[in-house]
Design a protein around this motif. Structure first.
Motif, PDB file in Angstrom:
ATOM      1  N   ASN A  78       9.484   6.738   4.735  1.00 16.26           N
ATOM      2  CA  ASN A  78       8.512   6.859   3.940  1.00 16.26           C
ATOM      3  C   ASN A  78       7.815   5.401   3.263  1.00 16.26           C
ATOM      4  O   ASN A  78       7.387   5.326   2.263  1.00 16.26           O
ATOM      5  CB  ASN A  78       8.494   7.643   2.829  1.00 16.26           C
ATOM      6  CG  ASN A  78       7.023   8.244   2.189  1.00 16.26           C
ATOM      7  OD1 ASN A  78       6.247   8.355   3.182  1.00 16.26           O
ATOM      8  ND2 ASN A  78       7.137   8.548   1.148  1.00 16.26           N
ATOM      9  N   MET A  79       8.273   4.450   4.142  1.00 20.99           N
ATOM     10  CA  MET A  79       8.213   2.994   3.713  1.00 20.99           C
ATOM     11  C   MET A  79       6.531   2.495   3.350  1.00 20.99           C
ATOM     12  O   MET A  79       5.835   2.973   4.254  1.00 20.99           O
ATOM     13  CB  MET A  79       8.710   2.092   4.803  1.00 20.99           C
ATOM     14  CG  MET A  79       8.465   0.576   4.569  1.00 20.99           C
ATOM     15  SD  MET A  79       9.605   0.016   3.269  1.00 20.99           S
ATOM     16  CE  MET A  79       9.204  -1.801   3.353  1.00 20.99           C
ATOM     17  N   PRO A  80       6.161   2.317   2.191  1.00 22.52           N
ATOM     18  CA  PRO A  80       4.933   1.709   2.127  1.00 22.52           C
ATOM     19  C   PRO A  80       4.457   0.392   3.092  1.00 22.52           C
ATOM     20  O   PRO A  80       5.181  -0.289   3.601  1.00 22.52           O
ATOM     21  CB  PRO A  80       4.733   1.306   0.757  1.00 22.52           C
ATOM     22  CG  PRO A  80       6.332   0.937   0.302  1.00 22.52           C
ATOM     23  CD  PRO A  80       6.956   1.627   1.040  1.00 22.52           C
ATOM     24  N   VAL A  81       3.120   0.165   3.114  1.00 23.79           N
ATOM     25  CA  VAL A  81       2.752  -0.914   3.845  1.00 23.79           C
ATOM     26  C   VAL A  81       3.211  -2.154   2.875  1.00 23.79           C
ATOM     27  O   VAL A  81       2.894  -2.088   2.072  1.00 23.79           O
ATOM     28  CB  VAL A  81       1.399  -0.818   4.291  1.00 23.79           C
ATOM     29  CG1 VAL A  81       0.872  -2.108   4.860  1.00 23.79           C
ATOM     30  CG2 VAL A  81       0.957   0.411   5.217  1.00 23.79           C
ATOM     31  N   THR A 113      -5.094  -2.424  -7.756  1.00 23.17           N
ATOM     32  CA  THR A 113      -6.471  -1.996  -7.464  1.00 23.17           C
ATOM     33  C   THR A 113      -6.257  -0.657  -6.986  1.00 23.17           C
ATOM     34  O   THR A 113      -5.836  -0.368  -5.910  1.00 23.17           O
ATOM     35  CB  THR A 113      -6.753  -2.897  -6.226  1.00 23.17           C
ATOM     36  OG1 THR A 113      -6.673  -4.407  -6.515  1.00 23.17           O
ATOM     37  CG2 THR A 113      -8.299  -2.463  -6.093  1.00 23.17           C
ATOM     38  N   GLU A 114      -7.155   0.127  -7.799  1.00 19.95           N
ATOM     39  CA  GLU A 114      -7.044   1.504  -7.410  1.00 19.95           C
ATOM     40  C   GLU A 114      -8.204   1.938  -6.760  1.00 19.95           C
ATOM     41  O   GLU A 114      -9.201   1.225  -6.748  1.00 19.95           O
ATOM     42  CB  GLU A 114      -6.894   2.686  -8.702  1.00 19.95           C
ATOM     43  CG  GLU A 114      -5.836   2.294  -9.495  1.00 19.95           C
ATOM     44  CD  GLU A 114      -5.700   3.104 -10.663  1.00 19.95           C
ATOM     45  OE1 GLU A 114      -6.490   3.295 -11.401  1.00 19.95           O
ATOM     46  OE2 GLU A 114      -4.558   3.421 -11.152  1.00 19.95           O
ATOM     47  N   HIS A 115      -8.438   2.883  -6.129  1.00 24.18           N
ATOM     48  CA  HIS A 115      -9.516   3.685  -5.401  1.00 24.18           C
ATOM     49  C   HIS A 115     -10.066   2.708  -4.142  1.00 24.18           C
ATOM     50  O   HIS A 115     -11.231   2.759  -3.941  1.00 24.18           O
ATOM     51  CB  HIS A 115     -10.688   3.747  -6.385  1.00 24.18           C
ATOM     52  CG  HIS A 115     -10.408   4.647  -7.542  1.00 24.18           C
ATOM     53  ND1 HIS A 115     -10.302   5.756  -7.485  1.00 24.18           N
ATOM     54  CD2 HIS A 115     -10.397   3.876  -8.759  1.00 24.18           C
ATOM     55  CE1 HIS A 115      -9.846   6.298  -8.823  1.00 24.18           C
ATOM     56  NE2 HIS A 115      -9.983   5.225  -9.658  1.00 24.18           N
ATOM     57  N   CYS A 116      -8.819   2.323  -3.500  1.00 20.08           N
ATOM     58  CA  CYS A 116      -9.128   1.326  -2.103  1.00 20.08           C
ATOM     59  C   CYS A 116      -9.176   2.727  -1.080  1.00 20.08           C
ATOM     60  O   CYS A 116      -8.649   3.725  -1.479  1.00 20.08           O
ATOM     61  CB  CYS A 116      -7.906   0.540  -1.985  1.00 20.08           C
ATOM     62  SG  CYS A 116      -7.876  -0.811  -3.072  1.00 20.08           S
ATOM     63  N   ILE A 151       0.818  -1.158   0.104  1.00 21.88           N
ATOM     64  CA  ILE A 151      -0.006   0.024   0.053  1.00 21.88           C
ATOM     65  C   ILE A 151       1.001   1.272   0.037  1.00 21.88           C
ATOM     66  O   ILE A 151       1.508   1.647   1.056  1.00 21.88           O
ATOM     67  CB  ILE A 151      -0.825   0.232   1.175  1.00 21.88           C
ATOM     68  CG1 ILE A 151      -1.821  -1.319   1.115  1.00 21.88           C
ATOM     69  CG2 ILE A 151      -1.833   1.224   1.176  1.00 21.88           C
ATOM     70  CD1 ILE A 151      -2.472  -1.444   2.528  1.00 21.88           C
ATOM     71  N   PRO A 152       1.204   1.935  -1.120  1.00 23.32           N
ATOM     72  CA  PRO A 152       1.955   2.756  -1.326  1.00 23.32           C
ATOM     73  C   PRO A 152       1.435   4.136  -0.729  1.00 23.32           C
ATOM     74  O   PRO A 152       0.212   4.008  -0.403  1.00 23.32           O
ATOM     75  CB  PRO A 152       2.092   3.352  -2.852  1.00 23.32           C
ATOM     76  CG  PRO A 152       1.899   1.977  -3.469  1.00 23.32           C
ATOM     77  CD  PRO A 152       0.684   1.408  -2.465  1.00 23.32           C
ATOM     78  N   ARG A 155      -6.311   5.273  -1.473  1.00 25.34           N
ATOM     79  CA  ARG A 155      -5.018   4.463  -1.545  1.00 25.34           C
ATOM     80  C   ARG A 155      -5.101   3.639  -2.944  1.00 25.34           C
ATOM     81  O   ARG A 155      -6.398   3.129  -3.382  1.00 25.34           O
ATOM     82  CB  ARG A 155      -4.854   3.863  -0.413  1.00 25.34           C
ATOM     83  CG  ARG A 155      -4.656   4.486   0.805  1.00 25.34           C
ATOM     84  CD  ARG A 155      -3.104   5.183   0.741  1.00 25.34           C
ATOM     85  NE  ARG A 155      -2.893   5.681   1.987  1.00 25.34           N
ATOM     86  CZ  ARG A 155      -2.239   6.940   2.153  1.00 25.34           C
ATOM     87  NH1 ARG A 155      -2.105   7.629   1.200  1.00 25.34           N
ATOM     88  NH2 ARG A 155      -2.103   7.164   3.558  1.00 25.34           N
ATOM     89  N   THR A 156      -4.090   3.254  -3.450  1.00 27.18           N
ATOM     90  CA  THR A 156      -3.884   2.102  -4.342  1.00 27.18           C
ATOM     91  C   THR A 156      -3.092   0.940  -3.843  1.00 27.18           C
ATOM     92  O   THR A 156      -2.381   0.952  -3.036  1.00 27.18           O
ATOM     93  CB  THR A 156      -2.896   2.666  -5.496  1.00 27.18           C
ATOM     94  OG1 THR A 156      -3.487   3.790  -6.267  1.00 27.18           O
ATOM     95  CG2 THR A 156      -2.623   1.463  -6.713  1.00 27.18           C
TER      96      THR A 156
END
Length: 105
Positions: A78-81, A33-36, A7-8, A52-53
């Motif tokens: 700034n690590m993404p999940v 998957t966009e628009h999460c 999850i960026p 999120r994307t």
């Protein structure tokens, strides 16, 4: 094999991660998957919703730590999940195709 989820935190980070995963041969294909919506409770106990994307794909389980380290090097604080879940069953031919494609680091 495991399915990874990333999850960026921004559109630019999303684009950078996708390029990195594909060009580095971490993944054969990337699912985007966009628009999460990510919901969180803030300091005032209000629910905040963030668009999120979600990036996902299948990697060899032994590659997870390497991928985590590379993303940590790229993004630092700034690590993404990033997380994974094990794949219990998969078509053997598809599993072999993925295993043959993915670069071992």
């Amino acid at each position: 094999m495991v399915k990874i989820f990333i999850i960026p935190k921004s559109k630019s980070q999303t684009d950078e991660i996708i390029e990195f995963l594909l060009r580095g041969k971490y993944l054969l294909t990337v699912i985007i998957t966009e628009h999460c919506v990510q919901a969180k409770i803030d300091a005032k106990s209000r629910t905040n919703r963030l668009n999120r994307t979600l990036i996902s794909g299948i990697i060899k389980s032994l590659q997870f730590n390497n991928l985590n380290n590379r993303l940590r090097e790229m993004f630092g604080s700034n690590m993404p999940v990033l997380y994974s879940i094990p794949i219990v069953h998969m078509d053997p031919q598809q599993s072999e195709a993925i295993a043959d494609y993915i670069t071992v680091f």
